[in-house]
Write a protein that holds these residues in place. Structure first.
Motif, PDB file in Angstrom:
ATOM      1  N   ASP A  52       0.829  -1.203   0.000  1.00  0.00           N
ATOM      2  CA  ASP A  52       0.000   0.000   0.000  1.00  0.00           C
ATOM      3  C   ASP A  52       0.866   1.256   0.000  1.00  0.00           C
ATOM      4  N   ARG A  67      -5.507  -2.340   0.433  1.00  0.00           N
ATOM      5  CA  ARG A  67      -6.602  -1.401   0.191  1.00  0.00           C
ATOM      6  C   ARG A  67      -7.408  -1.816  -1.035  1.00  0.00           C
ATOM      7  N   LYS A  68      -8.714  -1.877  -0.871  1.00  0.00           N
ATOM      8  CA  LYS A  68      -9.600  -2.264  -1.965  1.00  0.00           C
ATOM      9  C   LYS A  68      -9.510  -1.284  -3.132  1.00  0.00           C
ATOM     10  N   GLU A  69      -9.345   0.009  -2.818  1.00  0.00           N
ATOM     11  CA  GLU A  69      -9.272   0.989  -3.897  1.00  0.00           C
ATOM     12  C   GLU A  69      -8.034   0.778  -4.768  1.00  0.00           C
ATOM     13  N   ASP A  70      -6.988   0.213  -4.180  1.00  0.00           N
ATOM     14  CA  ASP A  70      -5.788  -0.089  -4.965  1.00  0.00           C
ATOM     15  C   ASP A  70      -6.039  -1.249  -5.923  1.00  0.00           C
ATOM     16  N   GLN A  80      -8.873  -1.859  -7.394  1.00  0.00           N
ATOM     17  CA  GLN A  80      -9.589  -1.257  -8.520  1.00  0.00           C
ATOM     18  C   GLN A  80      -8.623  -0.474  -9.402  1.00  0.00           C
ATOM     19  N   PHE A  81      -7.684   0.212  -8.775  1.00  0.00           N
ATOM     20  CA  PHE A  81      -6.675   0.971  -9.514  1.00  0.00           C
ATOM     21  C   PHE A  81      -5.847   0.038 -10.395  1.00  0.00           C
TER      22      PHE A  81
END
Length: 323
Positions: A131, A170-173, A175-176
């Motif tokens: 992260d 991190r979940k947003e990572d 998706q990134f």
């Protein structure tokens, strides 16, 4: 030439050669390397600017001569990490930090802008802090070109960022990572490695696709992204084309048919929206239309709302639909 230890003689020979044939890109390339290896980066940059008209058509050679110290540093650090030599890794990192703090000139600025950050991201990832690695590199991903090397050589940085994002907590990572992979696919469609990365990214989400087709998996991701975002992505031919390509690649892909059904709902709603805007629906039809619209937008109580609207409890239906 420089490897033989006679850089001054090399430089004189190259100068003479360029006087005879100014458009000799390899002579230009070699002289730029001599200047760089002599630590004369600013002089080398000025030389490249002055001779730009002579070599600018040879893009690959032009890219190669713009290699910087930062480019070499990042590759050297990858080697020390791969060799699991922590002492050399930290010495290199400390030396680079000192150079960035006290140095000057173009090459130092590149190290200050992206070189040190890349090295620090590599070290964080090696420690398992994916992260942190993503947080360091994400803001710089469109600035990496200044480090030099060819596009193929710099691809290692993008692949590293994708890998770090997939392994981040991190979940947003996550998706990134999928966005980066889709971006790579848009730039180069025939890329089996990119297809494998996309499948791996979905597996990281615990979302195992039943298809064995790379094309179906790729188009599934493209279709789902467009459905959720309510858009048509021209890079993959739009939503309808994505759905068609997905099912052509694997007609037995069950989840693909689920996404296709969502597309059909969206497509039908677009037609209904057009008719509604033209006043072609009566009041009762408009009630049904609004309930179905809520369902198509993803409201979990949309179907319940549809039933309530059928009995004319419109306000309660709207309230339930938007829970």
């Amino acid at each position: 030439m420089k490897s033989k230890g006679n850089s001054k003689g090399d430089e004189r020979s190259l100068d003479m050669g360029l006087e005879l044939i100014p458009t000799d890109t390899w002579a230009t390339h070699a002289l730029a390397h001599v200047l760089e290896m002599e630590g004369r980066q600013d002089e080398g940059i000025e030389f490249m600017k002055k001779t730009m008209e002579n070599w600018k058509g040879d893009y690959e050679a032009a890219l190669n001569v713009y290699d910087t110290e930062a480019f070499s540093d990042t590759h050297m650090l990858m080697s020390t990490l791969g060799a699991e030599n922590e002492e050399l890794t930290m010495k290199l990192l400390d030396s680079l930090r000192k150079y960035v703090r006290d140095g000057s000139g173009y090459s130092c600025e590149v190290s200050r802008t992206v070189g040190l950050a890349i090295c620090e991201a590599f070290v964080e990832a090696d420690k398992g802090n994916f992260d942190k690695a993503v947080a360091i590199l994400k803001p710089l991903r469109y600035k990496v070109d200044v480090i030099g090397g060819s596009g193929a050589q710099r691809d290692v940085y993008e692949l590293f960022l994708i890998n770090a994002a997939m392994h981040s907590q991190r979940k947003e990572d996550h998706q990134f990572a999928r966005c980066l992979i889709a971006e790579k696919k848009a730039k180069k469609d025939n890329a089996p490695l990119t297809d494998r990365l996309m499948a791996q990214a979905w597996r990281k989400e615990g979302f195992l696709l039943s298809t064995t087709s790379n094309e179906a998996a790729k188009m599934f991701d493209a279709s789902l992204t467009q459905v959720v975002a309510h858009l048509d992505d021209d890079s993959v031919g739009g939503l309808q084309n994505s759905v068609t390509r997905m099912l052509e690649a694997d007609p037995d892909f069950a989840l693909g048919h689920v996404v296709a059904s969502i597309f059909e709902v969206k497509n039908s709603m677009d037609v209904a929206q057009s008719l509604a805007s033209k006043g072609k629906l009566n009041d009762r039809e408009m009630l049904h239309f609004n309930a179905a619209k809520a369902l198509a937008a993803g409201y979990l109580f949309g179907m319940y709302a549809f039933g309530l609207e059928e009995t004319n409890f419109y306000r309660e239906a709207e309230k339930q639909a938007r829970k």
